[in-house]
Scaffold this active site. Structure first.
Site, PDB file in Angstrom:
ATOM      1  N   SER A  89       1.317  -1.210   0.123  1.00  0.00           N
ATOM      2  CA  SER A  89      -0.048   0.053   0.121  1.00  0.00           C
ATOM      3  C   SER A  89       0.468   1.728  -0.048  1.00  0.00           C
ATOM      4  O   SER A  89       0.254   2.120  -0.641  1.00  0.00           O
ATOM      5  CB  SER A  89      -1.326   0.257   0.982  1.00  0.00           C
ATOM      6  OG  SER A  89      -0.897  -0.433   2.307  1.00  0.00           O
ATOM      7  N   HIS A  90       1.902   1.136   0.970  1.00  0.00           N
ATOM      8  CA  HIS A  90       3.634   2.542   0.585  1.00  0.00           C
ATOM      9  C   HIS A  90       4.405   1.761   0.251  1.00  0.00           C
ATOM     10  O   HIS A  90       4.688   0.877   1.255  1.00  0.00           O
ATOM     11  CB  HIS A  90       2.693   2.722   2.348  1.00  0.00           C
ATOM     12  CG  HIS A  90       1.697   3.373   2.427  1.00  0.00           C
ATOM     13  ND1 HIS A  90       0.621   2.462   3.008  1.00  0.00           N
ATOM     14  CD2 HIS A  90       1.420   4.912   3.213  1.00  0.00           C
ATOM     15  CE1 HIS A  90      -0.573   3.030   3.088  1.00  0.00           C
ATOM     16  NE2 HIS A  90       0.308   4.743   3.259  1.00  0.00           N
ATOM     17  N   ASN A  91       4.669   3.550  -0.704  1.00  0.00           N
ATOM     18  CA  ASN A  91       6.474   2.343  -0.627  1.00  0.00           C
ATOM     19  C   ASN A  91       6.866   3.479  -1.198  1.00  0.00           C
ATOM     20  O   ASN A  91       6.519   4.909  -1.857  1.00  0.00           O
ATOM     21  CB  ASN A  91       6.445   1.764  -2.322  1.00  0.00           C
ATOM     22  CG  ASN A  91       7.733   0.892  -2.524  1.00  0.00           C
ATOM     23  OD1 ASN A  91       8.298   1.197  -2.238  1.00  0.00           O
ATOM     24  ND2 ASN A  91       7.977   0.359  -3.791  1.00  0.00           N
TER      25      ASN A  91
END
Length: 332
Positions: A89-91
């Site tokens: 979901s987050h990178n």
């Protein structure tokens, strides 16, 4: 008034048939004005998403924060591979030799499992090293940017005792629909009510049950930090005494500028176990908050990791076929 509206939809979104009428009444405005402001903020990408925010683990998904050490010349290819997984979901790229930081989740019936999925991604991206940092203790997760400038520096973080809840098919149906972005219209939930052939009372009762059980953290708007003027957001990692970790974590979480606060494991190559996300409008402001925190919490050392690039920031889509399709394709 715009800042007041943004503050309200982040903190306590009215779960009623006409939520924007409630906000308008509170601010002595009319509903049309509120909707026009929100529609413009959405168009300008200030508002990222407005939806239910679910607890991945309470839904049976396994998850962790992960850091990869990727050679600079291979970052673009590695990011494409990592981002292809529906559980990422987050990178971000951060200022450390462990330079690629992402959140990873796998569904309850994953064939590969969390650890093997991370191993597979490390192999596919040719990571030189990696660390897996699951949550050992969650103190706070609540992104509420201080858009009005009126918030206190400290806040009381409530300890919530969750109730048990056995999910029915209707719970699943509502989760699948409530996880997606709503439109800024007078009755934003009308289509869900129609699709499921239920009443508003039933819909809001189910959402209340999901929240009381901890499956739904809250229903709220999430702002685009940088577009909203918060340009200096640091993941600050702290080396704290594990015996006092819970007390220290609670004190760190009390800072209003901290949106996320967790205890995670230490490793020989990674001595930091307390993680805090700190939000400020400038690097100077954020560093001042970090310094203030450092004066109040005991740590052997701490380090702010600023993101230099954002590669992905989305909500995980629960109960879809995307996870199985990724595993079928990559688990050769």
């Amino acid at each position: 008034m715009k800042q007041e509206i943004l503050s309200r939809i982040q903190k306590k979104f009215p779960l009623v048939a006409k939520p924007f009428k409630v906000i308008a009444d509170e601010l002595k405005m009319n509903e049309k004005e509120v909707l026009e402001i929100l529609q413009n903020e959405k168009k300008d990408n200030i508002i990222r998403q407005t939806s239910a925010i679910f607890d991945t683990k309470r839904l049976g998904y396994k998850s962790s924060l992960v850091a990869f050490k990727i050679p600079q010349e291979k970052i673009d290819t590695a990011v494409e591979i990592i981002n292809s997984h529906p559980g990422v979901s987050h990178n971000y790229e951060r200022n450390h030799e462990f330079n690629i930081w992402f959140t990873m989740a796998v569904e309850p019936d994953s064939v590969i499992g969390l650890d093997k999925t991370i191993e597979l991604l490390a192999k596919l991206t040719e990571a030189q090293d990696y660390i897996v940092l699951p949550t050992l203790k969650l103190f706070k997760i609540s992104v509420k940017l201080n858009t009005t400038g009126k918030d206190e520096k400290k806040e009381k973080v409530k300890k919530v005792i969750h109730t048990d809840l056995e999910l029915t098919p209707l719970h699943h149906d509502i989760i699948m629909r409530a996880q997606y972005d709503i439109d800024f219209v007078s009755e934003p939930f009308a289509q869900i009510i129609k699709d499921l052939n239920i009443t508003y009372d039933t819909f809001f009762t189910i959402l209340q049950e999901l929240q009381e059980s901890g499956i739904m953290r809250r229903f709220a708007s999430i702002l685009n930090h940088r577009k909203a003027g918060f340009n200096a957001n640091a993941m600050v990692v702290w080396d704290v005494d594990e015996n006092n970790g819970e007390d220290i974590g609670e004190r760190a979480a009390a800072f209003s500028a901290v949106s996320h606060c967790y205890l995670r494991p230490k490793y020989p190559n990674w001595p930091y176990n307390l993680f805090t996300m700190v939000h400020g409008k400038t690097t100077q402001e954020t560093n001042a908050i970090i310094e203030e925190m450092a004066n109040e919490i005991e740590s052997k050392s701490h380090m702010p990791l600023y993101s230099s690039r954002e590669f992905k920031k989305v909500r995980i889509e629960y109960f879809t076929l995307a996870f199985k399709e990724w595993e079928d394709k990559n688990n050769g």
